[in-house]
Design a protein around this motif. Structure first.
Motif, PDB file in Angstrom:
ATOM      1  N   GLY A  64      -8.431  -0.491  -0.992  1.00 53.39           N
ATOM      2  CA  GLY A  64      -9.060  -1.304   0.041  1.00 53.39           C
ATOM      3  C   GLY A  64      -8.664  -2.766  -0.055  1.00 53.39           C
ATOM      4  N   GLY A  65      -8.635  -3.303  -1.288  1.00 57.19           N
ATOM      5  CA  GLY A  65      -8.204  -4.688  -1.461  1.00 57.19           C
ATOM      6  C   GLY A  65      -6.752  -4.892  -1.057  1.00 57.19           C
ATOM      7  N   ALA A  66      -5.922  -3.897  -1.355  1.00 58.25           N
ATOM      8  CA  ALA A  66      -4.510  -4.000  -0.976  1.00 58.25           C
ATOM      9  C   ALA A  66      -4.338  -3.981   0.543  1.00 58.25           C
ATOM     10  CB  ALA A  66      -3.719  -2.855  -1.610  1.00 58.25           C
ATOM     11  N   MET A  67      -5.104  -3.129   1.220  1.00 55.95           N
ATOM     12  CA  MET A  67      -4.988  -3.053   2.684  1.00 55.95           C
ATOM     13  C   MET A  67      -5.475  -4.329   3.360  1.00 55.95           C
ATOM     14  SD  MET A  67      -5.971   0.770   3.918  1.00 55.95           S
ATOM     15  CE  MET A  67      -7.565   0.696   3.105  1.00 55.95           C
ATOM     16  N   SER A  68      -6.475  -4.983   2.770  1.00 56.24           N
ATOM     17  CA  SER A  68      -7.031  -6.171   3.409  1.00 56.24           C
ATOM     18  C   SER A  68      -5.994  -7.270   3.579  1.00 56.24           C
ATOM     19  CB  SER A  68      -8.222  -6.689   2.596  1.00 56.24           C
ATOM     20  OG  SER A  68      -7.799  -7.176   1.322  1.00 56.24           O
ATOM     21  N   VAL A  69      -5.008  -7.328   2.677  1.00 54.31           N
ATOM     22  CA  VAL A  69      -3.958  -8.331   2.797  1.00 54.31           C
ATOM     23  C   VAL A  69      -3.148  -8.106   4.067  1.00 54.31           C
ATOM     24  CG1 VAL A  69      -1.839  -9.227   1.738  1.00 54.31           C
ATOM     25  CG2 VAL A  69      -3.818  -8.693   0.309  1.00 54.31           C
ATOM     26  N   PHE A  70      -2.787  -6.852   4.339  1.00 60.89           N
ATOM     27  CA  PHE A  70      -1.965  -6.552   5.511  1.00 60.89           C
ATOM     28  C   PHE A  70      -2.752  -6.714   6.810  1.00 60.89           C
ATOM     29  CE2 PHE A  70       0.177  -4.252   2.083  1.00 60.89           C
ATOM     30  CZ  PHE A  70       1.477  -4.678   2.265  1.00 60.89           C
ATOM     31  N   THR A  71      -4.020  -6.294   6.822  1.00 61.14           N
ATOM     32  CA  THR A  71      -4.810  -6.430   8.050  1.00 61.14           C
ATOM     33  C   THR A  71      -5.122  -7.898   8.344  1.00 61.14           C
ATOM     34  OG1 THR A  71      -6.842  -6.047   6.775  1.00 61.14           O
ATOM     35  CG2 THR A  71      -5.833  -4.146   7.817  1.00 61.14           C
TER      36      THR A  71
END
Length: 320
Positions: free
Chosen positions: A96-103
């Motif tokens: 989830g933390g990794a995806m937040s960077v891209f979104t």
């Protein structure tokens, strides 16, 4: 003499009184009392003496880490299913933390494109409207009420699915920057609904793991593990983004990892109460085999994919 013994986080200490020169002629001073009730010498000092040898540096470091990530008295202070639950929870927060960077990158790029055709004030208003729409969605979903207690597994997994849907909509703003406001509002509504399910089901889940009056400790350490994993995932994603990978491919891989971790996290929860799904498992097993499943078996066989807001009659297979 020895005043008392104390044990703090597995370490034992002895508190002793070290005598000083007698000063009976001095007034206005209170003398300490030793074990037999006799007065200790005025001006005596107290000293804590460890009853074991100092730990090696590696064990000192591990003890320091454990104080942040596991409840006091672990593993005896929690149920056996706590470890797999926290393992999958940490993995979920990592992805989830990794995806937040891209979104977030997609949202900021969309605002930047819009900014070329609008004033900074209009951009700020769009962002505020986006957040306001999310709060409305959070209030509307709160009507699920008691289902957060007895259908919490289904709600938790449904919330994680909605979190991924919201993240996907945020990602779409990069492709359609002219639709930033409607897409961002929709994404924020969905993600805030997911946030309601996460916060509302958190306490009942942690309560199932606490063996004593340590729910606060279990909750604090569980959130600490989630935050650490989230930071690690964010850091990894920032390093990945410097190489300009495909936004869609990166999101797809991270999203699969997030949903798999979420599913395993929910399945690892062992609750001591019956809801419709677990009751159906127990009765169906008894009718077919004459065996009532244990709590762990009943929880593992519980259906997670049933949306809890759909009211369906209990279906039990009878063999006549």
């Amino acid at each position: 003499g020895v005043l008392c013994f104390e044990e703090v986080e597995g370490r034992r200490w002895s508190y002793v009184v070290e005598g000083a020169a007698s000063s009976a002629g001095k007034t206005g001073r209170v003398s300490a009392r030793a074990r037999g009730g006799s007065a200790a010498p005025v001006g005596a000092t107290f000293r804590a003496v460890p009853l074991q040898s100092p730990l090696p540096p590696a064990e000192e470091i591990m003890s320091f880490i454990r104080s942040y990530v596991v409840p006091e008295g672990f593993p005896d202070s929690v149920t056996p299913s706590y470890v797999p639950y926290m393992t999958w929870r940490a993995l979920k927060h990592f992805f989830g933390g990794a995806m937040s960077v891209f979104t977030t990158r997609a949202l900021l790029n969309s605002v930047g494109v819009s900014q070329s055709r609008a004033t900074s004030g209009a951009v700020a208003i769009n962002w505020i409207l986006k957040d306001g729409a999310g709060r409305v969605g959070k209030m509307l979903f709160a009507r699920q009420g008691k289902k957060f207690d007895y259908d919490l597994k289904q709600l938790r997994f449904s919330g994680d699915l909605m979190m991924e849907l919201g993240a996907g909509i945020e990602l779409a703003t990069a492709a359609f920057p002219q639709l930033f406001l409607p897409l961002a509002c929709m994404a924020n509504v969905v993600k805030n609904v997911a946030a309601v399910t996460s916060t509302s089901t958190r306490t009942p889940i942690y309560k199932a793991y606490a063996k004593g009056e340590n729910i606060g400790d279990v909750t604090a350490k569980g959130e600490s593990v989630g935050n650490i994993a989230d930071l690690l995932g964010t850091g990894m994603s920032i390093l990945m983004s410097k190489r300009n990978p495909s936004l869609v491919a990166s999101f797809a891989v991270l999203s699969c990892g997030y949903l798999l971790s979420s599913y395993q996290e929910v399945r690892s929860v062992v609750l001591n109460t019956l809801n419709t799904a677990r009751f159906t498992v127990a009765v169906d097993s008894f009718i077919k085999t004459g065996h009532v499943p244990s709590l762990k078996e009943g929880n593992l066989e519980e259906t997670i994919f049933n949306p809890p807001w759909r009211h369906q009659p209990v279906a039990i297979g009878l063999q006549l």
